[in-house]
Write an enzyme that holds these catalytic residues in place. Structure first.
Site, PDB file in Angstrom:
ATOM      1  N   GLY A   1       0.774  -1.420   0.152  1.00 60.70           N
ATOM      2  CA  GLY A   1       0.005   0.163   0.108  1.00 60.70           C
ATOM      3  C   GLY A   1       0.976   1.370  -0.077  1.00 60.70           C
ATOM      4  O   GLY A   1       2.123   1.267   0.326  1.00 60.70           O
TER       5      GLY A   1
ATOM      6  N   VAL B   1       4.417   0.862   1.711  1.00 59.34           N
ATOM      7  CA  VAL B   1       4.686  -0.475   2.580  1.00 59.34           C
ATOM      8  C   VAL B   1       4.896  -1.617   1.718  1.00 59.34           C
ATOM      9  O   VAL B   1       4.110  -1.619   0.610  1.00 59.34           O
ATOM     10  CB  VAL B   1       3.522  -0.398   3.710  1.00 59.34           C
ATOM     11  CG1 VAL B   1       3.652  -1.825   4.431  1.00 59.34           C
ATOM     12  CG2 VAL B   1       3.379   0.660   4.564  1.00 59.34           C
TER      13      VAL B   1
ATOM     14  N   GLY C   1       4.469   7.484   2.251  1.00 56.52           N
ATOM     15  CA  GLY C   1       5.026   6.264   2.563  1.00 56.52           C
ATOM     16  C   GLY C   1       4.748   5.334   1.589  1.00 56.52           C
ATOM     17  O   GLY C   1       3.703   5.342   0.734  1.00 56.52           O
TER      18      GLY C   1
ATOM     19  N   ASP D   1      -4.047  10.861  12.551  1.00 53.61           N
ATOM     20  CA  ASP D   1      -4.246  10.421  11.331  1.00 53.61           C
ATOM     21  C   ASP D   1      -5.168   8.969  11.214  1.00 53.61           C
ATOM     22  O   ASP D   1      -5.150   8.050  10.769  1.00 53.61           O
ATOM     23  CB  ASP D   1      -3.163  10.133  10.463  1.00 53.61           C
ATOM     24  CG  ASP D   1      -3.808  10.236   8.930  1.00 53.61           C
ATOM     25  OD1 ASP D   1      -4.898  10.364   8.582  1.00 53.61           O
ATOM     26  OD2 ASP D   1      -2.732   9.731   8.138  1.00 53.61           O
TER      27      ASP D   1
END
Ligand code: ADP
Ligand code: MG
Length: 950
Positions: A654, A661, A659, A786
């Protein structure tokens, strides 16, 4: 060797081109004007009582001149030191401001002298620039050895009677130990059966040493010693003994001379300075025993009546009220300490002693006075051009009452007009509300507003800004960049691209056809946003990147009749600018030199760059900078560091905005000597250095979290080289948002997959898991910031785990974190105070949790369906909630709406939420039924936009 240069050079051009193509200037924080507190570093600055501090704030990327002003938040009350309307501090002995240019840096300094506890707070440097408010901040904490106070340092006691020695201590950091000593020996409760020690209170500790059956040997000096993390301090109390021969008659007489009298402050000096300490002492004599008493406080015209017993400690926000009793031969001294006092503490303070024949009492009227305290209701407001009305207000507390209230726009006094209206409303005897209403906002109204109030002692002020809405931060439709204008925006294109007639899309320029600009002498290849010059076989590209030299001739003349060199080489030319060419050549040189050196010194690096598939050149170059500017890497304990060569990266799991991952295999990560599945978080390839530092911050947060079943577990990290990797447990079910969406009736029908759909109770259990994870996170002082279904992972047995600590902050010890970085934010999940004031607390996480519940209930809908982000902000700020879906029961919706209380304090805590969810889950009733989900109403936005951030 040369061909290596060619390959690396090419890689850089393409990386640069991609970065330019992907990054919109509106979201890229790197070149935005900003203010940074550089000295001390942003974060927390700890100092001690009596010290002088200097805070330096550096302005970067400002294209035109600007002014910086100072204020203090997170203190009671907030304070404005300077503003556009008052450029020099009104307390010059306390605050001094200056500006200097050194090393090409524009520095603003604030000196604060003789620091006390009252000076703690969040120090803000701010400017108003191009329609926008820009801030830098540092939190100042004042820590010191304990402060001790003894009520009487000389006490007399009757032989055979009782003596009470008292001492009170307060400290930041808190007191760890408080003891009594005599002649260097510590007195404990068991030292002598006649000695007793009573300690009371937590923040302010009151300790009392009681000696029964006093003898002449007890005479002497006793010391009270308090210790905290910063050290210790002590105070002495001398005890004298006297012989009293009360006759029975005298005792009886004493019984009838009961007296209750307030002895401090004197009735003639009952004036206390605001923010100071109020101590009221009531002497009670004539009682043969210690009578019970209580205090009654009535604020004049303001707060409710308060009653306190004789030995209590109460805390209201930052206010502490303590009562305690001391005695000597004269009688009992009942004390009331109130710290810090505000204007609304002006009132009557009564000491009441009930006894067999009625109540004896004495009252003193206390006046709290000082300069006006002015607090702006909002720090910043958005102005929508044209059809919008903006109301600014500030509350003014003062005693003596304010004589004059003025509003300034920048440095100009505002006078009333048909468009601008000023009003004053009296709230109570010490508080006024001043409002300024501006109708039909024009672009000339954007700027700083100062509300300034005067009384006979001094003046106070508060600043707020009306800023232009940054259109680029919403759903703009620009292909590449976006430039915010006043009330509008324009699309921009990166170098090498041209804006099309629709004013939105950008098309690649074929540089090879622009002969006037390019002039590649022999061959030209066009790339997206760029181009490349090359030469025919037997020719080499010259340093200018355009012309070619024949490699068979060394005479150094131009290709037509010029010298030739011995190698074939490609090189690169920047898209349109000569400067880019120079930078790239420089980078090439540095990269190649470093690479060569590293190859000789560190064979490991080659392994890693092959493993990761990253461009070795660019990542190593960034790493150099990262490591040299960042000392954090020294904090990584060796046990955390996971050898990169024992890691094999797999597919992407993802990506968020920054970011990425990936699934990975790690050898012996849990010490079992086997390859195990893990998840690895790293930056996206296009990440800037700042974003890399953010990932480092995320690592620091993850490292500080102990294992918890509802939080994704941290396993280790690779920090020695770039890119940074964070290793965490692999959670196979993916994120909750996509899980929920898979269960939508339409998805189930179209996928044809036999999905094991979760039951309603299972979905509610996810919410419970998240709440439990959050109970733990808030207990260790971490604010997630978040919290959303996309950041919840679903593991085996449907256990939900919180992930993505990319925006999280560690704010242990403080309930509020005012965000200072200019990073993007997930608006649809944000609480009103976070949207308006960048204020993030446990309670703003609770708000986001409410939105997460809503996501669960609507099977992963995008919050605020059909609204643009800009409309969302407006609607949240005026207190409009997400609607209750038809299929959701009132009980469930009521939990959400309590999370969305406009008053953060009123929102439930995560432990209350968890308890409530447990009840839902255990009850027989299903609070939800998805059979009638109005799917069309609760739509799903494009995944990229869901994560939209301002
Ligand atoms: P970002 O900060 O970039 O948004 P996240 O940490 O939220 O990154 O991760 C992005 C996505 O990657 C998640 O929504 C999830 O789908 C997936 N993911 C993250 N961590 C894991 C993990 N430990 N196991 C499995 N998938 C994960
Ligand atoms: Mg995420």
């Amino acid at each position: 060797m040369t061909s290596r240069v060619v390959v690396i050079g090419l890689a850089i051009v393409l990386v640069c081109a991609r970065r330019r193509a992907g990054g919109s200037p509106g979201l890229d924080g790197d070149d935005r004007p900003s203010l940074r507190v550089s000295d001390p570093d942003e974060g927390v600055y700890v100092t001690s009582n009596g010290s002088n501090i200097t805070i330096t704030c550096t302005g970067v990327n400002f294209a035109k001149d600007y002014q910086v002003y100072w204020s203090i938040r997170k203190r009671i009350p907030p304070k404005t030191i300077t503003s556009a309307a008052e450029k020099t501090p009104s307390e010059p002995a306390k605050y001094q401001v200056s500006r200097s240019y050194s090393n090409e840096e524009d520095k603003f300094q604030l000196n604060v002298t003789s620091i006390t506890q009252q000076d703690k707070g969040l120090y803000i440097c701010s400017t108003y620039y191009s329609g926008r408010s820009i801030e830098g901040a540092v939190e100042v904490r004042v820590e010191d050895v304990p402060f001790l106070h003894v009520f009487a340092n000389n006490i007399s006691a009757s032989i055979g009677g009782m003596a009470g020695l008292s001492c009170e201590a307060s400290a930041v950091p808190p007191i760890q130990d408080i003891i009594w000593q005599r002649n260097g020996e510590t007195i404990n409760n068991g030292t002598d059966e006649r000695f007793y020690i009573f300690n009371r209170g937590s923040e302010m500790i009151f300790t009392k040493l009681v000696i029964l059956n006093v003898t002449s040997d007890d005479e002497g000096v006793y010391t009270c010693i308090a210790t905290n993390d910063k050290g210790w301090s002590s105070r002495k109390v001398a005890l004298n003994t006297i012989i009293t021969n009360y006759s029975d008659a005298a005792k009886d007489e004493a019984l009838y001379q009961e007296m209750v009298k307030i002895v401090e402050p004197s009735h003639y000096k009952s004036n206390v300075v605001v923010m100071g300490t109020l101590r009221v002492t009531c002497l009670v004599t004539g009682f043969p025993y210690q009578p019970k008493m209580y205090w009654e406080i009535v604020s004049f015209g303001t707060g409710p009546m308060l009653q306190l017993m004789d030995s209590e400690e109460r805390h209201y926000d930052d206010v502490t009220i303590t009562t305690y009793v001391m005695e000597n031969a004269t009688g009992f001294y009942y004390n009331l300490m109130y710290y810090p006092v505000m204007y609304n503490n002006t009132g009557s303070y009564t000491c009441l002693v009930p006894h067999h024949a009625g109540v004896d009492k004495d009252t003193i009227n206390i006046t709290v006075s000082g300069a006006p305290m002015v607090v702006a209701s909002q720090l910043s407001t958005y102005g929508l051009l044209g059809h919008h009305k903006v109301v600014l207000s500030c509350s003014i507390c003062a005693n003596p009452a304010p004589t004059l209230v003025l509003w300034y726009f920048n440095d100009l006094l505002i006078s009333a007009s048909s468009r601008i209206n000023q009003s004053l409303t009296k709230v109570n005897s010490v508080e006024l509300n001043a409002t300024l209403t501006i109708n039909t906002i024009t672009e000339n109204d954007f700027g700083t507003y100062t509300c300034k109030a005067y009384n006979s002692i001094a003046h106070g002020m508060a600043v707020q800004v009306i800023q232009d809405v940054d259109e680029c931060s919403f759903d703009h439709d620009c292909d590449h960049g976006c430039e915010n204008g006043l009330g509008t925006y324009t699309c921009t294109c990166d170098n090498g691209y041209k804006l099309q007639a629709d004013s939105k899309t950008c098309q690649d320029v074929n540089e090879c056809q622009l002969t006037e600009k390019v002039a590649c002498e022999q061959q030209c290849t066009n790339y997206n946003g760029s181009f490349l010059c090359s030469c025919h076989d037997g020719w080499v590209l010259d340093d200018n990147g355009k012309t070619c030299t024949n490699t068979n001739d060394n005479s150094g003349e131009s290709p037509d009749d010029e010298a030739i060199q011995a190698e074939e080489i490609y090189s690169i030319v920047g898209a349109t600018s000569g400067a880019l060419l120079i930078i790239i050549l420089l980078i090439l040189c540095i990269v190649w030199c470093r690479r060569k050196k590293d190859e000789e010194e560190m064979p490991m690096k080659a392994v890693y760059s092959v493993n990761t598939g990253y461009s070795g050149s660019s990542s190593e170059m960034n790493m150099t900078k990262y490591h040299s500017t960042n000392t954090k890497d020294t904090k990584i304990s060796p046990a955390d560091e996971f050898p990169r060569q024992r890691l094999q990266l797999g597919i992407d799991l993802g990506q968020g905005r920054f970011g990425k991952v990936m699934m990975a295999r790690a050898l012996n990560v849990s010490g079992f000597g086997k390859w195990e599945m893990v998840a690895v978080k790293t930056c996206r390839d296009s990440a800037s250095d700042l974003e890399k530092e953010d990932l480092y911050q995320e690592l620091e947060i993850m490292r500080s979290i102990d294992k918890h079943p509802n939080i994704v577990s941290y396993l280790g990290c690779c920090t020695k080289q770039d890119p940074l990797y964070i290793l965490m447990e692999y959670v196979p079910g993916g994120n909750l948002q996509s899980q929920l969406r898979k269960c939508r009736p339409s998805q189930l029908a179209s996928s044809g997959e036999d999905i094991n759909t979760p039951t309603v109770k299972e979905l509610e259990t996810h919410a419970l898991h998240v709440a439990k994870g959050m109970v733990y996170l808030s207990s260790i002082g971490i604010i997630h910031r978040d919290l959303a279904a996309r950041n919840i992972l679903v593991g085996p047995n449907r256990i939900a785990k919180i992930c993505d600590f990319g925006l999280a902050r560690d704010v242990e010890g403080s309930d509020m974190y005012e965000r200072t970085s200019k990073g993007p934010s997930p608006i649809r999940w944000m609480a009103p105070e976070s949207l308006s004031d960048q204020c993030f607390t446990r309670k703003s996480d609770v708000w986001s949790f409410g939105v997460l519940l809503w996501e669960i209930v609507t099977l992963g809908a995008t919050p605020y369906p059909g609204m643009t982000a800009r409309e969302v902000i407006k609607s949240v700020l005026i207190g409009k909630w997400l609607q209750c879906p038809l299929h959701c029961q009132q009980e469930q919706y009521s939990l959400m709406t309590r999370c969305w209380d406009m008053e953060p304090k009123e929102r439930p805590s995560f432990s209350e939420i968890a308890k409530e969810l447990e009840v839902f889950i255990e009850s027989e009733t299903d609070y939800l039924s998805f059979d009638n989900l109005e799917e069309s109403e609760y739509g799903v936005l494009d995944p990229d936009k869901v994560d939209e951030r301002v």
